[in-house]
Design an enzyme around this catalytic site. Sequence first.
Site, mmCIF file in Angstrom:
data_model
loop_
_atom_site.group_PDB
_atom_site.id
_atom_site.type_symbol
_atom_site.label_atom_id
_atom_site.label_comp_id
_atom_site.label_asym_id
_atom_site.label_seq_id
_atom_site.Cartn_x
_atom_site.Cartn_y
_atom_site.Cartn_z
ATOM 1 N N ASP A 185 17.065 -15.317 -56.316
ATOM 2 C CA ASP A 185 17.559 -13.992 -56.738
ATOM 3 C C ASP A 185 16.637 -13.435 -57.815
ATOM 4 O O ASP A 185 16.003 -14.204 -58.536
ATOM 5 C CB ASP A 185 19.010 -14.137 -57.280
ATOM 6 C CG ASP A 185 19.812 -12.846 -57.177
ATOM 7 O OD1 ASP A 185 19.405 -11.853 -57.805
ATOM 8 O OD2 ASP A 185 20.814 -12.829 -56.465
ATOM 9 N N ASN B 77 19.994 -12.454 -47.465
ATOM 10 C CA ASN B 77 21.182 -11.680 -47.811
ATOM 11 C C ASN B 77 20.955 -10.668 -48.932
ATOM 12 O O ASN B 77 21.750 -9.739 -49.091
ATOM 13 C CB ASN B 77 22.280 -12.693 -48.206
ATOM 14 C CG ASN B 77 23.395 -12.075 -48.969
ATOM 15 O OD1 ASN B 77 24.227 -11.395 -48.382
ATOM 16 N ND2 ASN B 77 23.424 -12.286 -50.281
ATOM 17 N N TYR C 52 20.129 3.028 -46.295
ATOM 18 C CA TYR C 52 20.938 1.807 -46.132
ATOM 19 C C TYR C 52 21.235 1.579 -44.650
ATOM 20 O O TYR C 52 21.032 0.472 -44.125
ATOM 21 C CB TYR C 52 22.241 1.940 -46.939
ATOM 22 C CG TYR C 52 23.046 0.657 -46.990
ATOM 23 C CD1 TYR C 52 22.720 -0.366 -47.865
ATOM 24 C CD2 TYR C 52 24.147 0.470 -46.151
ATOM 25 C CE1 TYR C 52 23.453 -1.555 -47.916
ATOM 26 C CE2 TYR C 52 24.885 -0.707 -46.189
ATOM 27 C CZ TYR C 52 24.536 -1.715 -47.076
ATOM 28 O OH TYR C 52 25.257 -2.888 -47.115
ATOM 29 N N LYS D 256 19.817 -1.512 -42.326
ATOM 30 C CA LYS D 256 20.708 -2.495 -41.705
ATOM 31 C C LYS D 256 20.585 -2.474 -40.176
ATOM 32 O O LYS D 256 20.704 -3.520 -39.536
ATOM 33 C CB LYS D 256 22.155 -2.260 -42.166
ATOM 34 C CG LYS D 256 22.366 -2.470 -43.665
ATOM 35 C CD LYS D 256 21.995 -3.896 -44.105
ATOM 36 C CE LYS D 256 22.388 -4.198 -45.537
ATOM 37 N NZ LYS D 256 22.009 -5.557 -45.951
ATOM 38 N N ILE E 120 33.574 -5.512 -48.517
ATOM 39 C CA ILE E 120 33.906 -6.808 -49.125
ATOM 40 C C ILE E 120 33.941 -6.627 -50.638
ATOM 41 O O ILE E 120 33.038 -5.994 -51.212
ATOM 42 C CB ILE E 120 32.832 -7.868 -48.745
ATOM 43 C CG1 ILE E 120 32.555 -7.880 -47.230
ATOM 44 C CG2 ILE E 120 33.216 -9.252 -49.261
ATOM 45 C CD1 ILE E 120 33.726 -8.209 -46.348
ATOM 46 N N THR F 275 32.945 -7.145 -53.829
ATOM 47 C CA THR F 275 31.841 -7.738 -54.600
ATOM 48 C C THR F 275 31.415 -6.724 -55.666
ATOM 49 O O THR F 275 31.816 -5.547 -55.612
ATOM 50 C CB THR F 275 30.618 -8.022 -53.707
ATOM 51 O OG1 THR F 275 30.061 -6.760 -53.317
ATOM 52 C CG2 THR F 275 30.963 -8.846 -52.476
HETATM 53 P P1 NAD Z 1 25.901 -7.870 -54.870
HETATM 54 O O1 NAD Z 1 25.316 -6.692 -55.546
HETATM 55 O O2 NAD Z 1 27.119 -8.519 -55.420
HETATM 56 O O3 NAD Z 1 24.801 -9.009 -54.664
HETATM 57 C C1 NAD Z 1 23.511 -8.706 -54.246
HETATM 58 C C2 NAD Z 1 22.557 -9.724 -54.837
HETATM 59 O O4 NAD Z 1 21.241 -9.414 -54.354
HETATM 60 C C3 NAD Z 1 22.492 -9.664 -56.373
HETATM 61 O O5 NAD Z 1 22.592 -10.954 -56.921
HETATM 62 C C4 NAD Z 1 21.132 -9.045 -56.647
HETATM 63 O O6 NAD Z 1 20.545 -9.468 -57.867
HETATM 64 C C5 NAD Z 1 20.330 -9.529 -55.453
HETATM 65 N N1 NAD Z 1 19.138 -8.718 -55.229
HETATM 66 C C6 NAD Z 1 19.027 -7.365 -55.247
HETATM 67 N N2 NAD Z 1 17.744 -7.012 -55.072
HETATM 68 C C7 NAD Z 1 17.031 -8.152 -54.926
HETATM 69 C C8 NAD Z 1 15.660 -8.449 -54.717
HETATM 70 N N3 NAD Z 1 14.747 -7.482 -54.647
HETATM 71 N N4 NAD Z 1 15.278 -9.734 -54.601
HETATM 72 C C9 NAD Z 1 16.193 -10.748 -54.698
HETATM 73 N N5 NAD Z 1 17.514 -10.520 -54.925
HETATM 74 C C10 NAD Z 1 17.921 -9.244 -55.027
HETATM 75 O O7 NAD Z 1 26.191 -7.376 -53.368
HETATM 76 P P2 NAD Z 1 26.940 -8.048 -52.131
HETATM 77 O O8 NAD Z 1 28.052 -7.158 -51.788
HETATM 78 O O9 NAD Z 1 27.165 -9.484 -52.343
HETATM 79 O O10 NAD Z 1 25.821 -7.800 -51.029
HETATM 80 C C11 NAD Z 1 25.115 -8.852 -50.396
HETATM 81 C C12 NAD Z 1 24.598 -8.329 -49.080
HETATM 82 O O11 NAD Z 1 25.697 -7.945 -48.264
HETATM 83 C C13 NAD Z 1 23.696 -7.097 -49.179
HETATM 84 O O12 NAD Z 1 22.651 -7.207 -48.250
HETATM 85 C C14 NAD Z 1 24.636 -5.969 -48.779
HETATM 86 O O13 NAD Z 1 23.938 -4.874 -48.249
HETATM 87 C C15 NAD Z 1 25.479 -6.658 -47.748
HETATM 88 N N6 NAD Z 1 26.765 -6.035 -47.465
HETATM 89 C C16 NAD Z 1 27.700 -5.935 -48.435
HETATM 90 C C17 NAD Z 1 28.910 -5.347 -48.123
HETATM 91 C C18 NAD Z 1 30.003 -5.219 -49.124
HETATM 92 O O14 NAD Z 1 30.983 -4.506 -48.837
HETATM 93 N N7 NAD Z 1 29.942 -5.846 -50.266
HETATM 94 C C19 NAD Z 1 29.143 -4.858 -46.837
HETATM 95 C C20 NAD Z 1 28.159 -4.983 -45.882
HETATM 96 C C21 NAD Z 1 26.965 -5.592 -46.209
#
Ligand code: NAD
Length: 252
Positions: free
Chosen positions: A37, A90, A156, A160, A189, A191
């Site tokens: 990360d 991810n 976005y 995706k 989700i 988060t």
């Molecule tokens: P989050 O913001 O809680 O976690 C994302 C993590 O990615 C963080 O720890 C951040 O530091 C890290 N990150 C960001 N840019 C980075 C980089 N350049 N290099 C390395 N790490 C990096 O978000 P989340 O909700 O846990 O999202 C995780 C994944 O799930 C993402 O790809 C997001 O698009 C996808 N997603 C999330 C949801 C949702 O509703 N939460 C829905 C669909 C998809």
Amino acid sequence: MNGLNDGVAIVTGGGSGIGRATAARFATEGTSVVVADVDVEGGEETVSRIEADGGEATFVECDVTDGDEVAAAVETAVDSYGGLDFAFNNAGIEGESAPSSEQSLSNWNRVIEINLSGVFHGLREEIPAMLEDGGGAIVNTASIAGILGFPNLTPYVASKHGVVGLTKTAAIEFGAEDLRVNAVCPGVIETPMVERSQEENPESMEQTIAATPMDRLGQPEEIAGAVAWLCSDDASFVTGESLVVDGGFSVQ
Ligand code: NAD
């Protein structure tokens, strides 16, 4: 879960939300985890939690937009634990909201670089490491925005949809070598990412819940469960799939 015990995994974006829950799930299953990360504090906290629960994990500071840093994270897995069996690509960001006509080029580039090129860098580095050892399983985080359009989220949604395409392509290329590549498509989700967008638009969560047949948001652990299954031997004939985990949001 079948086949996860004694494995080695890398989880990008493992310092928060879905990545943290999935790193923890891998560790619970007996897999050693490299948590990668950009967020040092978040990544180290994930490792501390895994260790406190008796699991094995290492943090690597890694920006997924930089291919060399992703290569170094994969190398850490191989050097520390003797190989690479599983990868969860991810890391992602939501980017800024605006109609397509008003999206800034900088936001477009940033979102594509992290969400799409970041997964590409992961595949490029992880696949050779896995092939060294007879194959493996990769899961990429797409989204329901990888299969549906959403207004004001142009980069976005494009990133995706791109992840779904990368997933299908790598699945075709490496299926015969026992390397499976799938995507997971989370709905909304709970988060930190979603908490940020809720702060910006408090009504949006109520609308999302109302549009979800299961009448609630998802939990990161529910995505972790899907990822663990996709990596397990129970999914041994599943590849190129984009598994939707959204409480029914996208079926109506
Ligand atoms: P989050 O913001 O809680 O976690 C994302 C993590 O990615 C963080 O720890 C951040 O530091 C890290 N990150 C960001 N840019 C980075 C980089 N350049 N290099 C390395 N790490 C990096 O978000 P989340 O909700 O846990 O999202 C995780 C994944 O799930 C993402 O790809 C997001 O698009 C996808 N997603 C999330 C949801 C949702 O509703 N939460 C829905 C669909 C998809």
